[in-house]
Design a protein around this motif. Structure first.
Motif, PDB file in Angstrom:
ATOM      1  N   PRO A  96     -89.103  65.739  31.016  1.00  0.00           N
ATOM      2  CA  PRO A  96     -88.257  65.878  29.912  1.00  0.00           C
ATOM      3  C   PRO A  96     -88.339  67.017  29.098  1.00  0.00           C
ATOM      4  O   PRO A  96     -89.111  67.836  29.370  1.00  0.00           O
ATOM      5  N   THR A  97     -87.111  67.251  28.509  1.00  0.00           N
ATOM      6  CA  THR A  97     -87.142  68.507  27.656  1.00  0.00           C
ATOM      7  C   THR A  97     -87.766  68.345  26.664  1.00  0.00           C
ATOM      8  O   THR A  97     -87.764  67.462  25.726  1.00  0.00           O
ATOM      9  N   THR A  98     -88.373  69.309  26.087  1.00  0.00           N
ATOM     10  CA  THR A  98     -89.141  69.275  24.641  1.00  0.00           C
ATOM     11  C   THR A  98     -88.155  69.970  23.611  1.00  0.00           C
ATOM     12  O   THR A  98     -87.188  70.832  23.799  1.00  0.00           O
ATOM     13  N   VAL A  99     -88.188  69.071  22.650  1.00  0.00           N
ATOM     14  CA  VAL A  99     -87.300  69.093  21.542  1.00  0.00           C
ATOM     15  C   VAL A  99     -87.908  69.361  20.258  1.00  0.00           C
ATOM     16  O   VAL A  99     -89.009  68.696  19.779  1.00  0.00           O
ATOM     17  N   SER A 100     -87.703  70.690  19.461  1.00  0.00           N
ATOM     18  CA  SER A 100     -88.465  70.951  18.522  1.00  0.00           C
ATOM     19  C   SER A 100     -87.481  71.400  17.221  1.00  0.00           C
ATOM     20  O   SER A 100     -86.314  71.378  17.335  1.00  0.00           O
ATOM     21  N   ASP A 101     -88.200  71.444  16.137  1.00  0.00           N
ATOM     22  CA  ASP A 101     -87.497  71.982  14.847  1.00  0.00           C
ATOM     23  C   ASP A 101     -86.278  70.898  14.267  1.00  0.00           C
ATOM     24  O   ASP A 101     -85.457  71.099  13.650  1.00  0.00           O
ATOM     25  N   GLY A 102     -86.584  69.468  14.940  1.00  0.00           N
ATOM     26  CA  GLY A 102     -85.690  68.494  14.344  1.00  0.00           C
ATOM     27  C   GLY A 102     -85.686  67.440  15.529  1.00  0.00           C
ATOM     28  O   GLY A 102     -86.330  67.484  16.604  1.00  0.00           O
ATOM     29  N   ASP A 103     -85.038  66.365  15.170  1.00  0.00           N
ATOM     30  CA  ASP A 103     -85.180  65.266  16.124  1.00  0.00           C
ATOM     31  C   ASP A 103     -83.490  64.584  16.429  1.00  0.00           C
ATOM     32  O   ASP A 103     -82.766  64.752  15.649  1.00  0.00           O
ATOM     33  N   LEU A 104     -83.571  64.362  17.702  1.00  0.00           N
ATOM     34  CA  LEU A 104     -82.360  63.696  18.258  1.00  0.00           C
ATOM     35  C   LEU A 104     -82.221  62.198  17.637  1.00  0.00           C
ATOM     36  O   LEU A 104     -83.409  61.837  17.112  1.00  0.00           O
ATOM     37  N   GLY A 105     -81.282  61.508  17.913  1.00  0.00           N
ATOM     38  CA  GLY A 105     -81.320  60.023  17.521  1.00  0.00           C
ATOM     39  C   GLY A 105     -79.827  59.282  17.410  1.00  0.00           C
ATOM     40  O   GLY A 105     -79.072  59.722  17.927  1.00  0.00           O
ATOM     41  N   GLN A 106     -80.057  58.274  16.577  1.00  0.00           N
ATOM     42  CA  GLN A 106     -78.761  57.503  16.483  1.00  0.00           C
ATOM     43  C   GLN A 106     -77.806  58.010  15.590  1.00  0.00           C
ATOM     44  O   GLN A 106     -78.035  58.884  14.737  1.00  0.00           O
ATOM     45  N   LEU A 107     -76.578  57.739  15.893  1.00  0.00           N
ATOM     46  CA  LEU A 107     -75.433  58.494  15.428  1.00  0.00           C
ATOM     47  C   LEU A 107     -74.557  57.492  14.838  1.00  0.00           C
ATOM     48  O   LEU A 107     -74.155  56.549  15.384  1.00  0.00           O
ATOM     49  N   PRO A 108     -74.180  57.564  13.321  1.00  0.00           N
ATOM     50  CA  PRO A 108     -73.558  56.622  12.854  1.00  0.00           C
ATOM     51  C   PRO A 108     -71.935  56.868  13.413  1.00  0.00           C
ATOM     52  O   PRO A 108     -71.488  57.834  13.587  1.00  0.00           O
ATOM     53  N   ALA A 109     -71.329  55.583  13.491  1.00  0.00           N
ATOM     54  CA  ALA A 109     -69.845  55.580  13.984  1.00  0.00           C
ATOM     55  C   ALA A 109     -68.981  56.573  13.048  1.00  0.00           C
ATOM     56  O   ALA A 109     -67.998  57.033  13.457  1.00  0.00           O
ATOM     57  N   GLY A 110     -69.392  56.110  11.820  1.00  0.00           N
ATOM     58  CA  GLY A 110     -68.483  56.863  10.924  1.00  0.00           C
ATOM     59  C   GLY A 110     -68.338  58.524  10.881  1.00  0.00           C
ATOM     60  O   GLY A 110     -67.465  59.329  10.493  1.00  0.00           O
ATOM     61  N   LEU A 111     -69.565  58.886  11.632  1.00  0.00           N
ATOM     62  CA  LEU A 111     -69.595  60.483  11.741  1.00  0.00           C
ATOM     63  C   LEU A 111     -68.850  60.963  13.312  1.00  0.00           C
ATOM     64  O   LEU A 111     -68.075  61.719  12.912  1.00  0.00           O
ATOM     65  N   VAL A 112     -69.045  60.346  14.189  1.00  0.00           N
ATOM     66  CA  VAL A 112     -68.623  60.493  15.576  1.00  0.00           C
ATOM     67  C   VAL A 112     -67.064  60.409  15.845  1.00  0.00           C
ATOM     68  O   VAL A 112     -66.314  60.922  16.270  1.00  0.00           O
ATOM     69  N   GLN A 113     -66.511  59.230  15.015  1.00  0.00           N
ATOM     70  CA  GLN A 113     -65.011  58.882  15.225  1.00  0.00           C
ATOM     71  C   GLN A 113     -63.979  60.010  14.806  1.00  0.00           C
ATOM     72  O   GLN A 113     -63.186  60.237  15.621  1.00  0.00           O
ATOM     73  N   PRO A 114     -64.430  60.700  13.797  1.00  0.00           N
ATOM     74  CA  PRO A 114     -63.421  61.690  13.318  1.00  0.00           C
ATOM     75  C   PRO A 114     -63.527  62.829  13.951  1.00  0.00           C
ATOM     76  O   PRO A 114     -62.353  63.650  14.552  1.00  0.00           O
TER      77      PRO A 114
END
Length: 545
Positions: A456-474
């Motif tokens: 696995p890749t190390t992720v730092s300085d923040g977190d990945l995660g769920q995305l609201p549909a209202g964000l990605v659709q536009p």
């Protein structure tokens, strides 16, 4: 230390009357004013300090002894040396005998112990060890020495593509080194070397070699590294050029010599870590004209192969696309569902600029639709930061097999909404593309890019995660418009394309982030009209994929 006294041979009987007195009082004085034993002990103490010069002063041939001792001390490069004197015996005829027990220590509790012997003589300058190489190790030949070396299990691991085929493997190579201190006419040597290399490496011109020398004044430079088959193409031996030497070694190289990638450094580092973890050691006795003889050591089994997600055929396509333009261009491909890195290529201009996986670059207008959507979806500053992290832009990725250690790396991505200045790495842009591609299929979550399967890749300085549909659709809608009627509308051979395109002003850089055919394509170009250049690279990719 107890000093034993033995009667001298018959030849010295005339001295028998005073032999005991001479032996016990050590008539004559050593360098320390003492007995043979004290001189030998001083020799051993100097070896404990790994001071060859100091030890050599207690021998009958300081010059020869110093050189031989230094060669062994350097070859053994021990963390600690313990030498003790065993059974020193002084004779009435002004000679002595002794044994030396030497223990060499290295990290991880590695040790090598030897027992050697020698003789000493009482001279006008005091007691001196009669110099013989066997003082270091029994039966050591003149010019011989001990050395401790690293050993690697064979066969060496291979780097495999996603199909299980060999992508990179260890190969013998020849380093062509020019040392300006070893030639009386450097200009002539540079020209001669360039002529010699021309049949196989025409790009290594006299000017290129001269620039290397200028950048490293007075120091040897490696003009080029050639594989063994390359050497057979040369019409003359580069080693015959004054100041040039050919050093044999081995390297992890692409099996298909048509391929090159910014991922090579990261994959090599990962592969090297496996070699380091499985490395063994060996102490050898070496000498002029002799085959090295193993005296001690251990070697474990070879390490595992490196299984990657790289598609060799796609890697070749990316390389062909990158050379489409005469300015720095780099192209990255990822699996749109998993984030697996399928390949990455750059042209020679990008190599010269040092563009790599982890470098951060200004994104300019390419992320305008993304930042606009974030502003509308965010409720406050904290939410805004969370959203950009979840899209893969505000986090730092350390991708095993791709990222390489860099001193002073400021972070893979920085975002400052107050100034409107946004920087990102190609991995950040790739993660963004994958997050959007997954969202278009109903998977409203982001994943980290990776290239070594199961690591696995190390992720730092923040977190990945769920995305609201209202964000990605536009964002997805804006990308579709860009591909249909916007800046990417002239691209052909890319049905269903969604794209982000933009530059950071007239001098660039220019970006292209495309989602098409189950893949995410990220292109980064620098220089004038870099946005147009990025589209040219994209078109070449879609034409030949």
């Amino acid at each position: 230390m107890k000093i034993w006294v033995k009667r001298a041979p018959k030849l010295a009987c005339a001295l028998a009357a005073c032999s005991a007195l001479l032996a016990l009082n050590a008539c004559g004085s050593g360098a320390d004013g003492g007995s043979a034993a004290s001189a030998i002990q001083s020799f051993a103490a100097a070896i404990d300090q790994q001071d060859a010069g100091a030890a050599a002063k207690f021998t009958t041939a300081p010059g020869q002894a110093g050189a031989a001792l230094q060669q062994t001390l350097e070859g053994m490069h021990a963390e600690k040396v313990d030498m003790s004197v065993v059974n020193p015996v002084e004779y009435s005829d002004g000679t002595a005998s002794f044994s030396l027990k030497t223990t060499w220590h290295w990290a991880e509790d590695r040790e090598f112990e030897t027992t050697s012997s020698g003789t000493a003589r009482h001279l006008s300058t005091g007691w001196k060890i009669t110099w013989e190489p066997s003082v270091i190790y029994p039966n050591m030949p003149t010019g011989g020495s001990l050395r401790e070396i690293r050993t690697d299990a064979t066969p060496a691991p291979k780097v495999l593509s996603t199909s299980g085929k060999t992508f990179m493997y260890q190969q013998p190579v020849n380093e062509i080194v020019l040392d300006p201190a070893r030639t009386t006419n450097l200009t002539a040597s540079v020209r001669a070397l360039a002529r010699t290399l021309a049949p196989i490496a025409p790009l290594i011109t006299a000017d290129v070699i001269s620039k290397q020398l200028t950048a490293n004044p007075g120091k040897p430079i490696t003009a080029v590294i050639l594989r063994d088959p390359d050497m057979t193409v040369l019409e003359s031996d580069p080693g015959k050029v004054p100041g040039v030497s050919v050093h044999k070694s081995s390297m992890l190289l692409m099996k298909d010599r048509r391929l090159s990638s910014p991922l090579e450094d990261g994959l090599t580092n990962y592969w090297q870590a496996i070699l380091d973890a499985t490395a063994g050691w060996q102490v050898q006795l070496v000498g002029p004209g002799l085959k090295p003889r193993k005296l001690a050591g251990e070697q474990g089994p070879p390490g595992p192969n490196v299984n990657t997600t790289i598609d060799q055929n796609l890697q070749l396509t990316l390389g062909d696309a990158a050379v489409e333009v005469g300015q720095p261009a780099t192209i990255l491909a990822l699996d749109a569902s998993s984030g697996a890195i399928l390949g990455m290529a750059r042209n020679s201009y990008a190599v010269d600029r040092g563009i790599n996986v982890d470098g951060v670059y200004r994104v300019g207008s390419s992320l305008d639709p993304v930042l606009s959507a974030i502003d509308k979806a965010a409720t406050d500053g904290q939410a805004r930061g969370d959203l950009i992290d979840r899209l893969g832009l505000g986090v730092q990725f350390t991708v095993a097999g791709a990222s390489t250690p860099t001193d002073g790396q400021p972070g893979v991505a920085t975002v400052d909404f107050r100034s409107g200045d946004v920087n990102a790495s190609m991995m950040n842009m790739g993660a963004l593309g994958v997050a959007l591609a997954r969202s278009s299929k109903g998977q409203l979550s982001s994943v980290a890019p990776y290239v070594v399967k199961g690591v696995p890749t190390t992720v730092s300085d923040g977190d990945l995660g769920q995305l609201p549909a209202g964000l990605v659709q536009p964002i997805l809608k804006a990308m579709s418009v860009t591909a249909a009627t916007g800046d990417a509308s002239d691209l052909t051979g890319a049905p269903g394309l969604r794209a982000l395109v933009g530059t950071n002003g007239p001098q660039g850089p220019g970006w292209f982030v495309g989602v098409q055919g189950g893949k995410v394509i990220v292109i980064y170009c620098e220089g004038e009209r870099s946005g147009t250049a990025a589209l040219q690279v994209a078109q070449k990719y879609f034409r030949i994929k």
